[in-house]
Design an enzyme around this catalytic site. Structure first.
Site, PDB file in Angstrom:
ATOM      1  N   GLU A  83       0.940  -1.114  -0.125  1.00 22.87           N
ATOM      2  CA  GLU A  83      -0.214   0.075   0.034  1.00 22.87           C
ATOM      3  C   GLU A  83       0.795   1.309  -0.055  1.00 22.87           C
ATOM      4  O   GLU A  83       1.992   1.074   0.356  1.00 22.87           O
ATOM      5  CB  GLU A  83      -1.004   0.066   1.237  1.00 22.87           C
ATOM      6  N   ASP A 110       5.056   1.701  -4.051  1.00 18.89           N
ATOM      7  CA  ASP A 110       4.492   1.556  -5.110  1.00 18.89           C
ATOM      8  C   ASP A 110       4.499   0.182  -5.765  1.00 18.89           C
ATOM      9  O   ASP A 110       5.691  -0.271  -6.033  1.00 18.89           O
ATOM     10  CB  ASP A 110       4.873   2.641  -5.968  1.00 18.89           C
ATOM     11  N   ASP A 133      -8.387   1.762  -7.906  1.00 13.27           N
ATOM     12  CA  ASP A 133      -8.928   3.023  -8.217  1.00 13.27           C
ATOM     13  C   ASP A 133      -9.368   3.052  -9.660  1.00 13.27           C
ATOM     14  O   ASP A 133      -8.543   2.689 -10.526  1.00 13.27           O
ATOM     15  CB  ASP A 133      -7.887   4.089  -7.946  1.00 13.27           C
ATOM     16  N   LYS A 137     -12.528   9.019 -15.618  1.00 14.13           N
ATOM     17  CA  LYS A 137     -12.553   9.734 -16.969  1.00 14.13           C
ATOM     18  C   LYS A 137     -11.479   9.135 -17.843  1.00 14.13           C
ATOM     19  O   LYS A 137     -10.491   8.653 -17.605  1.00 14.13           O
ATOM     20  CB  LYS A 137     -11.867  11.253 -16.658  1.00 14.13           C
ATOM     21  N   ASP A 169     -16.141  -2.702  -9.115  1.00 15.18           N
ATOM     22  CA  ASP A 169     -17.404  -2.238  -8.949  1.00 15.18           C
ATOM     23  C   ASP A 169     -17.826  -1.483 -10.193  1.00 15.18           C
ATOM     24  O   ASP A 169     -18.608  -0.861 -10.347  1.00 15.18           O
ATOM     25  CB  ASP A 169     -17.913  -1.654  -7.676  1.00 15.18           C
ATOM     26  N   PHE A 206     -14.219  -0.953  -0.077  1.00 14.31           N
ATOM     27  CA  PHE A 206     -14.569  -0.350  -1.291  1.00 14.31           C
ATOM     28  C   PHE A 206     -16.026  -1.152  -2.045  1.00 14.31           C
ATOM     29  O   PHE A 206     -16.590  -0.611  -2.826  1.00 14.31           O
ATOM     30  CB  PHE A 206     -13.516  -0.065  -2.171  1.00 14.31           C
TER      31      PHE A 206
END
Ligand code: SAM
Length: 231
Positions: A83, A110, A133, A137, A169, A206
């Site tokens: 993380e 990372d 994540d 866009k 999701d 999440f």
């Protein structure tokens, strides 16, 4: 004149402010015990656990609750959670300590860099990426962690027969994952599409957030082909 520096494209944004004193104390006290420092070279992960066992890499564990549950439920595996989010890491360190999860270690790094530079070929029994994540866009799609070159690295680091389990999701990201994995010849999809269920993945924070918004949940379960199957 100095050359312009190219900034790497990151799959995360460091939004985190200052840690609370308690979070900082947990990191200071527990990271030296249950954390793994990485300085850029290839690491001997088996040695970090003090025992040989199938090693599963969990990328972006968030608050760490789902990962702690998995490590407790599957003690025959070693888990490494990576993380960049320090308060989530502090929270998971406290759980490792209180539940004495000797098969779980964490790394603040990372994960893309770790996968690229720190992990040897054919050394992982599994990779899991839960609710990354989504970078919804179009102009941000390049920041999605799942890319063709990332999948090629995952395929290389997995042992033959090893698994890649991803969940999201976001239907658009799910389709993105499906088409990119279809194009990676070293990953096979035994389900031909989305997996019928979440397998041994517990519900994550999440995931709950997505469900509250009315999103669907898509699991993808891939296998690293046996080398003989590669031509
Ligand atoms: C949307 S959250 C999901 C957290 C958790 N897996 C869950 O399902 O609740 C994505 C997490 O991935 C982490 N992350 C994103 N890119 C990363 C990277 N390259 N290396 C390590 N962590 C990363 C973020 O800090 C964030 O905590």
């Amino acid at each position: 004149m100095s050359q312009p520096q190219h900034r790497p494209i990151r799959s995360f944004v460091r939004r985190e402010g200052r840690l609370t004193a308690g979070q900082q104390r947990a990191l200071d006290r527990l990271y030296p015990r249950y954390g793994i420092d990485w300085s850029g070279g290839q690491i001997d992960l088996a040695a970090c656990f003090g025992r040989p066992a199938p090693l599963v890499l969990d990328i972006g564990f968030g608050d760490g609750d789902a990962l702690a549950e998995m490590a407790a439920a599957l003690p025959h595996r070693n888990y490494l959670g990576v993380e960049v989010y320090r308060s989530g890491t502090g929270r998971l360190l406290r759980r490792i300590d209180s539940e004495q999860l000797s098969n779980l270690r964490v790394m603040l790094a990372d994960a893309s860099e770790l996968l690229r530079d720190g992990i040897a070929s054919a050394s992982l029994a599994g990779v899991q990426l839960f609710f990354p994540d989504p970078w919804t866009k179009k102009r941000h799609h390049k920041r999605r962690i799942v890319q063709a070159d990332w999948l090629a690295q995952v395929a290389d680091r997995l042992q033959p027969g090893g698994f890649l389990h991803m969940a999201t999701d976001w239907s658009d990201y799910a389709e993105w994952m499906l088409s990119l994995t279809d194009a990676e010849p070293r990953l096979e999809n035994p389900h031909g599409g989305y997996a019928p269920d979440a397998g041994d993945r517990p519900e994550t924070r999440f995931e709950r957030r997505g469900l509250r918004k009315g999103h669907g949940v898509y699991d993808l379960m891939l296998r690293r082909v046996q080398s003989a199957a590669l031509r």
